[in-house]
Enzyme design. Structure first.
Site, short mmCIF file in Angstrom:
data_model
loop_
_atom_site.label_atom_id
_atom_site.label_comp_id
_atom_site.label_asym_id
_atom_site.label_seq_id
_atom_site.Cartn_x
_atom_site.Cartn_y
_atom_site.Cartn_z
N LYS A 116 0.88 -1.02 0.04
CA LYS A 116 0.08 0.02 -0.03
C LYS A 116 0.94 1.27 -0.01
O LYS A 116 0.54 2.04 -0.86
CB LYS A 116 -1.00 0.07 1.14
CG LYS A 116 -2.02 -1.23 1.12
CD LYS A 116 -3.16 -0.89 0.87
CE LYS A 116 -4.03 -1.62 0.12
NZ LYS A 116 -4.22 -2.87 0.67
N ARG A 292 -5.92 -7.40 -11.82
CA ARG A 292 -6.74 -8.52 -12.18
C ARG A 292 -8.15 -8.19 -12.74
O ARG A 292 -8.45 -7.01 -12.68
CB ARG A 292 -7.03 -9.78 -10.94
CG ARG A 292 -7.85 -8.63 -10.09
CD ARG A 292 -8.53 -9.65 -8.85
NE ARG A 292 -9.65 -9.05 -8.21
CZ ARG A 292 -9.37 -8.34 -7.24
NH1 ARG A 292 -8.26 -8.27 -6.66
NH2 ARG A 292 -10.30 -7.65 -6.48
#
Ligand code: MV4
Length: 669
Positions: A116, A292
């Site tokens: 992150k 994805r």
């Protein structure tokens, strides 16, 4: 283009990928765990390979086993779907090393977005807006406390390695900061083995808006507009839609450009999603990037008319993106609902079991992907929902020219969905779709929590209409069983061949008890010369009923309605007016009575009569032996189900009888 690909996934997404591959003439290899040997994705693929036992760690998450299967099957590429190995940089690298194309971004891009705070640093450099905060390396309490003051309260402490809300703490004042920081660090260490945190200004009522991006290996990156996924519960998306309600053309350009910049900053190829958190006024900040194809990709497909899996395959095969940004258009609105095997009223606990009955809404096959309603599902009737995998049953996606039109279609489709065998969230989804806040597109991540009273109403008892439907269904089932027996006896004069079979019962009545949880309903149907009378818990109605093409048509005191009923053991499932009720027929009631009413005895299997033990007119006691049948090399003695007089004997020793043949008839003595 590839000649053969392996799909390293299961369920609806494996089926989804296979459908597109097939449409492009690409052969498909499915993989499966022991629990999925008979699964839909295995049946749809051209060939299939076993990975291992049911647990995902030993099957769908075993990258070595997946690669070995691809090599053995001669697959040139692997589509990872979502979840499992889809965002595993090491697996993407292993594919590359093995000379198999990973249908997704590079291992480097996956890794870059996995952390992150590293991702935020990258995005800041690329000029993508971030929530004001601190995402550096310093982790000492005093420094972070000063940063919190600089940012301004309330702030959010988040785990750098986090996701799914783990290790997150809201802090509203400096006095609370030290304790909250310690808590977040402890949780992050326990969950991710990494105690590092970052600090952001806390947005009170944010929306989750994400932008679909696509990159190719020729340096092109485009965005396919946005999706609003604000309706979540505990970080699980429940409803997703595209476009985001209230989005202006200008803001869409800005967010699209930011998402494209994010993808370009890491040389992104394939399908990706840039997640933003937005204020109610539309200001937006980068949250994370998912590397994805996502569960909710169909809403984007429905507003763009594109097949995103096709684009993934083209890009992975080295081709350029089929369209440039200026050629992309969107039309109408699409909303997706995730249908799960779970109990919303029990904290959304997953529900496992066999799908005894599964009926998707009309017009919702995958072939109809370009129609206004689409269902993506990986299960069929008879399949099991097990504790091993995600209990999603299907995604229901509705399209309309406007949001209201799409929403009306979604509501109607949810009301049509029939699932028996596991508990589901279908009615809960229907309540969200009809809620005030969702209907008005007042979206934010707290919608479900705030609409609690509307979404979790007290359980309502079955209406008399539901009990009427269950009683009629039970009567029809008993009548059909009798008719089937008569048919098997080969007697063309059997009264059960008559379509006006009701008259046979003139003057008689049937009584049922239906249990609904703790409650028991008493129902009686009386056959009178004027027609059927229904008594429900003491209330009386004129009842009319018939089987229509695919439902029961009923009327109570002249008020007509439709219901669909499904039997599962002793349970009658009544689907009526969008509600699903389970009414359990009390065991002591029906079948023996039905037999007695029939007054005859059926052959339990085909065979030969070898002995008749009684004469016509004889009075017999309950249990008295009447006739001996030889079947399958064994003798079966037929005994009296009740006391009575033998009215007629239909066969003689030596006669061959069919299964269900009425051997003799009993009447009251
Ligand atoms: C936030 C936030 C408010 N302010 N960050 C939750 C999971 C993680 N992916 C991001 N999350 C949030 N980050 C700031 N600065 C509120 C959430 C949040 C949330 C975000 C998106 C969708 C649903 C959510 C539910 C609760 C909290």
């Amino acid at each position: 283009m590839f000649g053969k690909i392996l799909i390293a996934n299961r369920g609806e997404i494996a089926c989804r990928v296979i459908a597109t591959a097939r449409s492009l003439g690409i052969r498909t290899v499915a993989v499966y765990s022991d629990a999925d040997r008979g699964a839909r994705h295995v049946a749809l693929a051209d060939e299939a390979r076993r990975l291992g036992p049911a647990p995902a760690r030993e099957s769908y998450l075993d990258g070595g086993a997946v690669l070995a299967a691809a090599r053995e099957a001669g697959a040139e590429a692997i589509h990872p779907g979502y979840g499992f190995l889809s965002e595993n940089a090491a697996f993407a690298r292993a594919c590359q090393a093995a000379g198999v194309v990973f249908i997704g971004p590079s291992a480097v891009a996956i890794a870059a977005m996995g952390d992150k705070s590293a991702a935020k640093a990258l995005m800041a450099k690329a000029g993508v807006p971030l929530v004001p905060g601190y995402h550096g390396d310093r982790q000492d309490g005093d420094f972070l406390a000063r940063e919190a003051v600089r940012i301004g309260f309330p702030v959010l402490v988040k785990a750098c390695a986090g996701g799914g809300g783990k290790g997150m703490r809201v802090v509203r004042s400096g006095a609370e900061f030290a304790a909250a920081l310690e808590g977040a660090q402890r949780e992050a260490q326990a969950a991710f083995g990494d105690a590092r945190v970052l600090i952001e200004r806390y947005l009170e009522r944010p929306r989750h808006i994400e932008v679909q991006v696509f990159g190719d290996s020729h340096g092109n990156v485009v965005h396919l507009f946005e999706r609003d996924c604000s309706v979540q519960r505990r970080h699980q998306k429940v409803l997703e839609e595209a476009p985001a309600p209230g989005m202006t053309a200008g803001r869409r350009r800005e967010m699209g450009a930011a998402a494209v910049a994010a993808a370009q900053a890491i040389g992104y190829t394939g399908a990706g999603t840039v997640e933003f958190i937005t204020e109610q006024d539309g200001r937006f900040y980068f949250m994370e990037m998912n590397t994805r194809l996502q569960v909710e990709h169909p809403v984007t497909e429905m507003i763009t008319g594109l097949d995103l899996v096709r684009w993934q395959l083209l890009v992975a095969a080295g081709e350029a993106l089929p369209l440039a940004q200026g050629e992309l258009q969107m039309r109408g609105h699409a909303i997706e609902a995730r249908v799960y095997a779970e109990r919303p009223e029990k904290g959304f606990l997953p529900s496992t079991g066999t799908l005894r009955h599964l009926r998707a809404p009309h017009g919702a096959e995958f072939d109809a992907a370009r129609g206004p309603l689409r269902v993506d599902s990986g299960v069929r009737r008879g399949d099991a929902i097990t504790p091993h995998y995600d209990p999603m049953i299907a995604k229901l996606i509705a399209w309309g020219e406007t949001r209201d039109e799409a929403l009306a279609r979604l509501r109607a489709a949810l009301e049509e969905y029939e699932i028996v065998g596991v508990a589901t969230n279908v009615q809960f989804l229907g309540r969200i779709a009809r809620s005030k806040a969702f209907s008005a597109a007042h979206l934010d991540t707290g919608l479900i929590e705030r609409a609690r009273d509307e979404l979790f109403p007290p359980q309502q008892a079955a209406a008399d209409e539901d009990l009427a439907a269950a009683a009629l269904a039970e009567l029809l089932a008993e009548q059909e069983q009798a008719a089937a027996l008569a048919g098997a006896s080969g007697d063309p004069h059997s009264p059960w061949h008559r379509v006006d079979g009701w008259r046979l019962n003139l003057g008689s009545h049937h009584e049922f008890s239906f249990a609904e949880g703790e409650r028991v309903h008493r129902v009686a149907v009386h056959f009178t010369p004027a027609g059927l009378r229904l008594e429900v818990d003491g209330r009386e109605y004129a009842l009319a009923g018939e089987r229509t093409r695919d439902a029961l048509g009923l009327s109570l005191d002249g008020r007509a309605f439709r219901a669909r009923v499904v039997r599962d053991g002793p349970d009658w499932h009544v689907f009526r007016a969008g509600a699903h009720r389970v009414l359990a027929l009390r065991a002591e009631q029906a079948p023996p009575e039905a037999d007695a009413a029939l007054g005859s005895l059926a052959a339990p299997m085909p065979g030969k009569v070898i002995q008749v033990l009684v004469a016509a007119g004889a009075e017999v006691a309950k249990g008295a032996p009447l006739l001996v049948l030889e079947a399958m090399k064994m003798e079966h003695t037929i005994t009296a189900p009740r006391a009575g007089r033998v009215k007629q004997i239909r066969y003689r020793p030596g006669d061959q009888v069919l299964e269900g043949a009425q051997l003799l008839e009993l009447e009251d003595a």
